[in-house]
Design a protein around this motif. Structure first.
Motif, mmCIF file in Angstrom:
data_model
loop_
_atom_site.group_PDB
_atom_site.id
_atom_site.type_symbol
_atom_site.label_atom_id
_atom_site.label_comp_id
_atom_site.label_asym_id
_atom_site.label_seq_id
_atom_site.Cartn_x
_atom_site.Cartn_y
_atom_site.Cartn_z
ATOM 1 N N LEU A 52 2.168 1.842 -3.537
ATOM 2 C CA LEU A 52 1.076 2.496 -4.235
ATOM 3 C C LEU A 52 0.759 3.866 -4.078
ATOM 4 O O LEU A 52 0.494 4.570 -4.726
ATOM 5 N N SER A 72 -5.056 -7.245 -1.332
ATOM 6 C CA SER A 72 -4.042 -6.631 -2.040
ATOM 7 C C SER A 72 -4.635 -6.004 -3.452
ATOM 8 O O SER A 72 -4.085 -4.935 -3.810
ATOM 9 N N MET A 85 2.408 2.107 -14.230
ATOM 10 C CA MET A 85 1.618 1.137 -13.709
ATOM 11 C C MET A 85 1.931 -0.329 -14.379
ATOM 12 O O MET A 85 2.251 -1.359 -13.798
ATOM 13 N N ARG A 139 1.021 -1.257 -0.080
ATOM 14 C CA ARG A 139 0.087 0.172 0.016
ATOM 15 C C ARG A 139 0.841 1.167 0.101
ATOM 16 O O ARG A 139 0.544 2.416 -0.686
ATOM 17 N N GLU A 180 -6.369 2.599 -3.779
ATOM 18 C CA GLU A 180 -5.379 3.713 -3.976
ATOM 19 C C GLU A 180 -5.420 4.649 -5.380
ATOM 20 O O GLU A 180 -5.147 6.048 -5.495
ATOM 21 N N VAL A 236 -5.025 -2.021 -4.522
ATOM 22 C CA VAL A 236 -4.751 -1.450 -5.617
ATOM 23 C C VAL A 236 -5.505 -0.485 -6.245
ATOM 24 O O VAL A 236 -5.505 0.760 -6.535
ATOM 25 N N LEU A 286 1.492 -4.015 -12.307
ATOM 26 C CA LEU A 286 0.058 -4.077 -11.900
ATOM 27 C C LEU A 286 -1.002 -4.694 -13.079
ATOM 28 O O LEU A 286 -1.979 -5.103 -12.825
ATOM 29 N N MET A 310 -1.458 -8.532 -11.945
ATOM 30 C CA MET A 310 -1.934 -8.726 -10.554
ATOM 31 C C MET A 310 -2.864 -9.916 -10.254
ATOM 32 O O MET A 310 -2.906 -10.387 -9.244
ATOM 33 N N SER A 357 -7.735 -6.714 -15.441
ATOM 34 C CA SER A 357 -7.362 -7.714 -14.360
ATOM 35 C C SER A 357 -8.488 -8.636 -14.322
ATOM 36 O O SER A 357 -8.099 -10.010 -13.946
#
Length: 385
Positions: free
Chosen positions: A16, A68, A45, A13, A75, A72, A50, A53, A91
């Motif tokens: 991020l 987690s 990113m 975190r 944030e 992402v 990312l 992820m 994602s």
């Protein structure tokens, strides 16, 4: 019960948060207003990994746990919710391929998707079918070694960059119930007849495109049928949307947190009757409620994410998406009220937060539909309270 992030999650975190504070917040308002695509942010990113992820490590991904994953989106949305959208559809599609794809499909697509060399999205919604996915009209007819696909998809995030685009189709339109005749095809953007025809203008959710995609006699190789089996499309889509509700809940928390931060900063700085407005009890009542609601939403989002880690969690993710999205909207309105007339100005962040928050109660299933999903989950005993 442990309501704390573990050490790895706290460190993640912090990374991020630093990225958002340095690379997104300073440019978000200007780029959103000018319609500039956030190329540099996307590159950042990508460098952080990312885009991988939800992809297993064996294919080059981060394989983040659901909490987690939520961090992402919380944030990134704190900085600019539209940027979170670039990661969101990507994602979810990556997870769908990783969980449901054949080994050949995983080897072909996942390494490049994890590295951000390829990007993707999900082609579900149509002009006449949103929440009612069984009402889609896009068809895929098997012709030798190819499916011939015809139809139109709407509101497709990442459409101009998606390659491949997983597309929900009807491989057997005559089957009843309809979901048994639905499948997902991985459609490469280079195929003849695949066209991104227009960007759809939006009130908020800027930074990423939302487009209409037309498929006109697109010939998709049979090996691009996700999982290699027809009739599993609805299951594939719903499994992705469960993580999608965590995504939206977390984005909502990010919006609410930013509204909170802007409201507190303005209340400390703005003076009236020779004192900061934060000293007035009426303002303190609003600020106290705002802090309470934001923290409640955050805990709800993490609780739902942890439930996903343990297994199927339709009820928990539905609750989190409903509650957090409504907190985001209320928080943005309260922040605007604390700003007074300035809250209505595009020179301040809060009007953008308001525009972005509205989508949260609509995306990944409208809140009223999700209320029925939650009720059914509790009635069946799947969600214990």
């Amino acid at each position: 019960m442990d309501f704390q992030l573990d050490e790895d999650q706290r460190e993640f975190r912090a990374v991020l948060r630093d990225f958002v504070d340095r690379e997104i917040i300073p440019v978000a308002r200007e780029w959103e207003q000018s319609g500039r695509y956030p190329t540099e942010i996307v590159d950042g990113m990508r460098e952080m990994g990312l885009f991988g992820m939800t992809i297993p490590e064996e294919y080059g991904g981060l394989d983040l746990d659901p909490v987690s994953f939520a961090l992402v989106f919380e944030e990134i949305a704190r900085g600019w919710m539209g940027i979170a959208g670039i990661l969101g559809s990507h994602s979810l599609a990556c997870r769908m391929i990783a969980m449901r794809g054949t080994e050949e499909q995983k080897r072909k697509y996942l390494p490049d998707l994890a590295a951000g060399v390829r990007r993707t999205g999900i082609g579900l919604t149509e002009p006449d079918a949103g929440t009612d996915l069984q009402g889609i009209r896009t068809t895929a007819t098997l012709d030798g070694d190819h499916y011939v696909v015809n139809g139109t998809k709407m509101w497709i995030t990442n459409a101009r960059y998606a390659d491949p685009l997983p597309v929900l189709v009807k491989t057997d339109p005559s089957t009843s119930p309809a979901h048994k005749g639905m499948s997902v095809l991985l459609v490469d953007s280079s195929l003849e007849g695949y066209r991104v025809t227009k960007d759809i203008p939006k009130l908020g959710y800027k930074g990423t495109e939302s487009c209409e995609v037309v498929l006109d006699n697109v010939r998709v190789p049979r090996e691009n049928l996700l999982g290699g089996v027809e009739g599993k499309g609805m299951q594939h889509a719903l499994s992705a949307l469960e993580w999608g509700r965590v995504n939206i809940a977390a984005r909502s928390v990010g919006i609410a947190q930013r509204a909170h931060d802007e409201a507190f900063a303005y209340a400390r700085q703005r003076r009236a009757f020779n004192q900061a407005i934060a000293d007035f009890q009426a303002i303190q009542l609003q600020l106290g409620n705002l802090s309470t609601q934001v923290q409640a939403a955050r805990l709800m989002a993490y609780w739902a994410a942890d439930a996903v880690r343990k297994g199927r969690a339709d009820g928990e993710t539905g609750m989190a998406k409903i509650f957090c999205s409504e907190v985001a909207l209320a928080a943005s309105i309260d922040a605007m009220k604390i700003h007074g007339g300035y809250g209505y100005s595009t020179e301040y962040e809060v009007e953008r937060l308001y525009r972005d928050s509205i989508l949260m109660s609509i995306g990944e299933g409208t809140n009223d539909v999700l209320r029925t999903l939650v009720a059914k989950s509790v009635l069946r005993g799947e969600t214990a309270l």
